[in-house]
Design a protein around this motif. Structure first.
Motif, PDB file in Angstrom:
ATOM      1  N   HIS A  63      69.987  61.425  76.881  1.00  0.00           N
ATOM      2  CA  HIS A  63      70.073  62.307  78.040  1.00  0.00           C
ATOM      3  C   HIS A  63      71.524  62.742  78.213  1.00  0.00           C
ATOM      4  N   VAL A  64      71.747  64.052  78.271  1.00  0.00           N
ATOM      5  CA  VAL A  64      73.097  64.618  78.316  1.00  0.00           C
ATOM      6  C   VAL A  64      73.220  65.560  79.503  1.00  0.00           C
ATOM      7  N   GLN A  65      74.363  65.535  80.157  1.00  0.00           N
ATOM      8  CA  GLN A  65      74.709  66.520  81.171  1.00  0.00           C
ATOM      9  C   GLN A  65      76.071  67.102  80.807  1.00  0.00           C
ATOM     10  N   ARG A  66      76.248  68.373  81.140  1.00  0.00           N
ATOM     11  CA  ARG A  66      77.490  69.050  80.759  1.00  0.00           C
ATOM     12  C   ARG A  66      77.967  69.915  81.917  1.00  0.00           C
ATOM     13  N   MET A  67      79.249  69.894  82.168  1.00  0.00           N
ATOM     14  CA  MET A  67      79.871  70.764  83.154  1.00  0.00           C
ATOM     15  C   MET A  67      81.017  71.505  82.481  1.00  0.00           C
ATOM     16  N   GLY A  68      81.259  72.740  82.908  1.00  0.00           N
ATOM     17  CA  GLY A  68      82.352  73.502  82.324  1.00  0.00           C
ATOM     18  C   GLY A  68      83.091  74.303  83.361  1.00  0.00           C
ATOM     19  N   PRO A  69      84.153  74.978  82.935  1.00  0.00           N
ATOM     20  CA  PRO A  69      84.929  75.808  83.870  1.00  0.00           C
ATOM     21  C   PRO A  69      84.061  76.887  84.497  1.00  0.00           C
ATOM     22  N   ARG A  70      84.372  77.230  85.731  1.00  0.00           N
ATOM     23  CA  ARG A  70      83.626  78.275  86.428  1.00  0.00           C
ATOM     24  C   ARG A  70      84.120  79.660  86.025  1.00  0.00           C
ATOM     25  N   ASP A  71      83.328  80.645  86.399  1.00  0.00           N
ATOM     26  CA  ASP A  71      83.693  82.060  86.223  1.00  0.00           C
ATOM     27  C   ASP A  71      83.865  82.456  84.758  1.00  0.00           C
ATOM     28  N   GLY A  72      83.233  81.704  83.863  1.00  0.00           N
ATOM     29  CA  GLY A  72      83.246  82.085  82.461  1.00  0.00           C
ATOM     30  C   GLY A  72      84.548  81.878  81.736  1.00  0.00           C
ATOM     31  N   HIS A  73      85.497  81.180  82.341  1.00  0.00           N
ATOM     32  CA  HIS A  73      86.774  80.939  81.664  1.00  0.00           C
ATOM     33  C   HIS A  73      86.562  79.985  80.490  1.00  0.00           C
ATOM     34  N   PRO A  74      87.261  80.201  79.381  1.00  0.00           N
ATOM     35  CA  PRO A  74      87.118  79.282  78.245  1.00  0.00           C
ATOM     36  C   PRO A  74      87.681  77.912  78.582  1.00  0.00           C
ATOM     37  N   ALA A  75      87.044  76.873  78.042  1.00  0.00           N
ATOM     38  CA  ALA A  75      87.512  75.509  78.287  1.00  0.00           C
ATOM     39  C   ALA A  75      88.835  75.267  77.573  1.00  0.00           C
ATOM     40  N   VAL A  76      89.698  74.504  78.208  1.00  0.00           N
ATOM     41  CA  VAL A  76      90.986  74.169  77.604  1.00  0.00           C
ATOM     42  C   VAL A  76      90.892  72.924  76.731  1.00  0.00           C
ATOM     43  N   GLY A  77      89.741  72.270  76.742  1.00  0.00           N
ATOM     44  CA  GLY A  77      89.525  71.071  75.933  1.00  0.00           C
ATOM     45  C   GLY A  77      88.202  70.445  76.309  1.00  0.00           C
ATOM     46  N   THR A  78      87.800  69.436  75.560  1.00  0.00           N
ATOM     47  CA  THR A  78      86.548  68.729  75.822  1.00  0.00           C
ATOM     48  C   THR A  78      86.845  67.292  76.203  1.00  0.00           C
ATOM     49  N   VAL A  79      86.220  66.813  77.269  1.00  0.00           N
ATOM     50  CA  VAL A  79      86.330  65.416  77.672  1.00  0.00           C
ATOM     51  C   VAL A  79      84.944  64.792  77.607  1.00  0.00           C
ATOM     52  N   LEU A  80      84.845  63.652  76.945  1.00  0.00           N
ATOM     53  CA  LEU A  80      83.579  62.946  76.733  1.00  0.00           C
ATOM     54  C   LEU A  80      83.607  61.675  77.556  1.00  0.00           C
ATOM     55  N   LEU A  81      82.639  61.506  78.470  1.00  0.00           N
ATOM     56  CA  LEU A  81      82.620  60.396  79.414  1.00  0.00           C
ATOM     57  C   LEU A  81      81.540  59.394  79.025  1.00  0.00           C
ATOM     58  N   VAL A  82      81.921  58.119  78.911  1.00  0.00           N
ATOM     59  CA  VAL A  82      80.996  57.058  78.482  1.00  0.00           C
ATOM     60  C   VAL A  82      80.936  55.994  79.576  1.00  0.00           C
ATOM     61  N   HIS A  83      79.731  55.671  80.029  1.00  0.00           N
ATOM     62  CA  HIS A  83      79.556  54.730  81.141  1.00  0.00           C
ATOM     63  C   HIS A  83      79.414  53.282  80.641  1.00  0.00           C
ATOM     64  N   GLY A  84      79.222  52.370  81.598  1.00  0.00           N
ATOM     65  CA  GLY A  84      79.148  50.948  81.290  1.00  0.00           C
ATOM     66  C   GLY A  84      77.738  50.436  81.071  1.00  0.00           C
ATOM     67  N   LEU A  85      77.612  49.107  80.997  1.00  0.00           N
ATOM     68  CA  LEU A  85      76.358  48.448  80.631  1.00  0.00           C
ATOM     69  C   LEU A  85      75.421  48.212  81.813  1.00  0.00           C
ATOM     70  N   LEU A  86      74.151  48.057  81.477  1.00  0.00           N
ATOM     71  CA  LEU A  86      73.088  47.517  82.326  1.00  0.00           C
ATOM     72  C   LEU A  86      72.741  48.422  83.503  1.00  0.00           C
ATOM     73  N   THR A  87      73.413  48.326  84.630  1.00  0.00           N
ATOM     74  CA  THR A  87      73.021  49.145  85.776  1.00  0.00           C
ATOM     75  C   THR A  87      73.716  50.497  85.809  1.00  0.00           C
ATOM     76  N   ASP A  88      74.564  50.786  84.856  1.00  0.00           N
ATOM     77  CA  ASP A  88      75.342  52.017  84.896  1.00  0.00           C
ATOM     78  C   ASP A  88      74.615  53.156  84.180  1.00  0.00           C
ATOM     79  N   SER A  89      75.072  54.385  84.442  1.00  0.00           N
ATOM     80  CA  SER A  89      74.542  55.582  83.797  1.00  0.00           C
ATOM     81  C   SER A  89      75.569  56.693  83.961  1.00  0.00           C
ATOM     82  N   LEU A  90      75.261  57.866  83.419  1.00  0.00           N
ATOM     83  CA  LEU A  90      76.183  58.997  83.559  1.00  0.00           C
ATOM     84  C   LEU A  90      76.392  59.406  85.010  1.00  0.00           C
ATOM     85  N   ALA A  91      75.504  58.982  85.902  1.00  0.00           N
ATOM     86  CA  ALA A  91      75.645  59.337  87.320  1.00  0.00           C
ATOM     87  C   ALA A  91      76.965  58.857  87.906  1.00  0.00           C
TER      88      ALA A  91
END
Length: 289
Positions: free
Chosen positions: A12-40
């Motif tokens: 399961h993947v969620q993605r957010m990007g810059p508003r108003d169609g501006h090109p992204a200045v880079g990519t950040v990848l977020l990784v959550h923790g174990l057991l009770t955690d999630s991307l939320a």
């Protein structure tokens, strides 16, 4: 609900990007923790501010967690790194990425950077550490306790899991109990391959270690700085393991400072509703012991 099939598991993947169609200045990848955690834990804290700063933000549920698939096996750290690599390939993210990991997620992020140093622009470890023999032994104790207490008294075990992962909902704790019972996670993670000192030093990109001042992991600061070629650390007073959620503005500000290349200069204030924005008190070296 966006799902990405890696060929081994559906994530399961969620993605957010810059508003108003501006090109992204880079990519950040977020990784959550174990057991009770999630991307939320990112979606409602630092992810919106990262997107507002012009970044392409990618977050996903680890296998077995959240809305991702829950295969019965395949939960070693190497499996998690393989999942991350396959995810980036499926998403056609080709350039170096900024990796941010909370708790076990930081261990995954660092493991990816160690295996693919050319793909890592930076690594931020939030209440986390690289995979060493000491880390494996600690996780073995924690996960054996989870398994033992689930067998003895599920109600007490669920409460213990919940408190130690910074959440207070029975639903998340029940999901963690199923994950511990129905998969090989408890056995797999402590049996994971660990890094040597040379393996750790292979991560030459900038690394940020960010810890709660009342967390036992803050004691890692001197060792982390001595072990990595380019490492800076921040200790946030008055917080424990759940510093990401409790002081999201502070955490996000320091991560953005690393990403934006501001080095030791303070990150200023990042506006994150309900996230405890503001400056952290930086601490480095033996002063945290």
């Amino acid at each position: 609900m966006p799902m990405v099939d890696t060929g081994d598991v559906r994530l399961h993947v969620q993605r957010m990007g810059p508003r108003d169609g501006h090109p992204a200045v880079g990519t950040v990848l977020l990784v959550h923790g174990l057991l009770t955690d999630s991307l939320a834990s990112y979606y409602f804290t630092v992810a919106p501010a990262f997107a507002a700063a012009g970044l392409d933000v990618v977050m996903y549920d680890l296998r077995g967690h959240g809305r991702s698939g829950r295969p019965p096996t395949g939960y070693t750290l190497d499996d998690a790194v393989d999942d991350l690599a396959a995810l980036l390939d499926r998403l056609a993210v080709t350039g170096p990425v900024h990796l941010v990991g909370n708790s076990y997620g930081g261990t995954v992020a660092f493991g990816y950077a160690a295996r693919h140093p050319e793909r890592a622009a930076s690594v931020s470890l939030i209440e986390s550490e690289p995979a060493t023999a000491a880390w494996a032994a600690k996780l073995d104790g924690i996960l054996r306790r989870v398994q033992r207490e689930l067998a003895y008294n599920e109600t007490d075990a669920l409460a213990w899991i919940t408190v130690n992962r910074g959440h207070n909902t029975a639903r998340l704790a029940r999901g963690a109990a199923r994950l511990a019972r129905e998969t090989t996670l408890v056995r797999d993670i402590p049996a994971s391959s660990v890094l040597t000192e040379d393996g750790m030093r292979a991560v030459g990109c900038p690394v940020l270690g960010l810890y709660g001042g009342d967390s036992d992991l803050a004691a890692l600061v001197p060792w982390l700085e001595a072990s990595l070629p380019d490492c800076r650390t921040v200790v946030v007073p008055g917080h424990e393991h759940s510093v990401l959620v409790e002081a999201a503005g502070t955490v996000g500000g320091h991560v953005l400072a690393l990403i934006e290349g501001s080095g030791g200069r303070g990150p200023g204030r990042v506006s994150i509703p309900g996230g405890g924005g503001g400056r952290a008190s930086g601490a480095a070296g033996p002063a945290v012991r």
